[in-house]
Design a protein around this motif. Structure first.
Motif, short mmCIF file in Angstrom:
data_model
loop_
_atom_site.label_atom_id
_atom_site.label_comp_id
_atom_site.label_asym_id
_atom_site.label_seq_id
_atom_site.Cartn_x
_atom_site.Cartn_y
_atom_site.Cartn_z
N ASP A 22 86.43 75.24 39.31
CA ASP A 22 85.41 75.86 38.28
C ASP A 22 84.32 75.28 37.88
OD1 ASP A 22 87.18 78.14 38.78
OD2 ASP A 22 88.75 77.54 37.23
N ASN A 48 91.08 76.14 43.16
CA ASN A 48 91.04 75.81 41.83
C ASN A 48 89.89 74.94 41.27
OD1 ASN A 48 92.60 76.34 39.39
ND2 ASN A 48 94.17 74.85 40.16
N GLN A 69 77.76 76.57 39.73
CA GLN A 69 78.28 77.77 40.41
C GLN A 69 78.36 77.45 42.01
OE1 GLN A 69 77.21 81.10 38.16
NE2 GLN A 69 78.57 80.73 36.52
#
Length: 227
Positions: free
Chosen positions: A92, A90, A76
């Protein structure tokens, strides 16, 4: 001063040859300026090293990037960093532990359920020269993660890749495959003394053989690349 000329010349020659060899082996920088807007890229082991650099480079080209990693905190953080650098929102982070068949199936199912397409699958994650560890399902860690995990993931996403054609799969291998040998009688090092170097080489050879065989079976349907 003259006594230093020979050593300096030798050093310079060796350094120059090393640079040229590196460029030859790695293939140099990609000169393409192509963009991939509207394309979805799945990259395993993308929170560090080659995987992270690849994720960032493809994010700059406008693609949707799905980073599959075991350590979600690091993944993350890497995804956030890439979004900030590339201004591509975009990007992830999805959980994926290639040492667990359960995790691989859950990851693949999430991709199939949530993503409309998968244009590029980059099987990058890997472990190298680790002790005689076993995966959650009892496989040699290097063979399980480097080969079996990606083998399963690729096959689980195969229909999605076909639906998104022209698509491609990139398997990250290693020159170590040259000295690798597949021991079909003892893939998990249960009968012979464990050799971490040979275990790694075996897994990389398996990557190459897998790539070549699937390229034959799917000729004209997908593009398979070995890097």
């Amino acid at each position: 001063m003259s006594k230093y000329i020979l050593p300096v010349s030798v050093f310079g020659t060796v350094a120059g040859c090393a640079v040229l060899l590196k460029q030859y082996v790695t293939g140099g920088r990609c000169p393409s300026k192509a963009t991939i807007h509207g394309k979805t890229v799945v990259i395993t082991g993308a929170n560090t090293g080659i995987g992270k650099e690849t994720a960032e480079a493809l994010a700059k080209r406008g693609g949707r990037i799905i980073m599959g990693c075991r350590d979600m905190e690091k993944c993350q953080a890497a995804a956030k960093e890439i979004r900030g650098k590339t201004l591509n929102s975009n990007v992830d982070a999805f959980h994926l532990d290639l040492a667990s068949i359960k995790s691989i199936r859950e990851f693949a199912e999430r991709i199939k359920q949530e993503e409309k397409r998968v244009d590029i699958l980059i099987n990058n994650a890997g472990v190298m020269r680790c002790p005689a560890w076993k995966t959650e399902d009892g496989f040699d860690m290097q063979f399980g993660v480097n080969h079996l995990g990606h083998f399963l993931l690729t096959n689980l996403l195969l229909e999605k890749l076909k639906e998104s054609a022209p698509s491609r799969v990139i398997n990250v291998a290693s020159l170590a495959h040259i000295i690798g040998k597949i021991d079909f009688e003892d893939l998990n090092w249960e009968k012979k003394k464990f050799d971490t170097k040979q275990a790694y080489c075996q897994s990389k050879l398996a990557n190459v053989l897998f790539t070549r065989e699937l390229a034959k079976r799917l000729q004209g349907k997908l593009r398979w690349l070995l890097h």
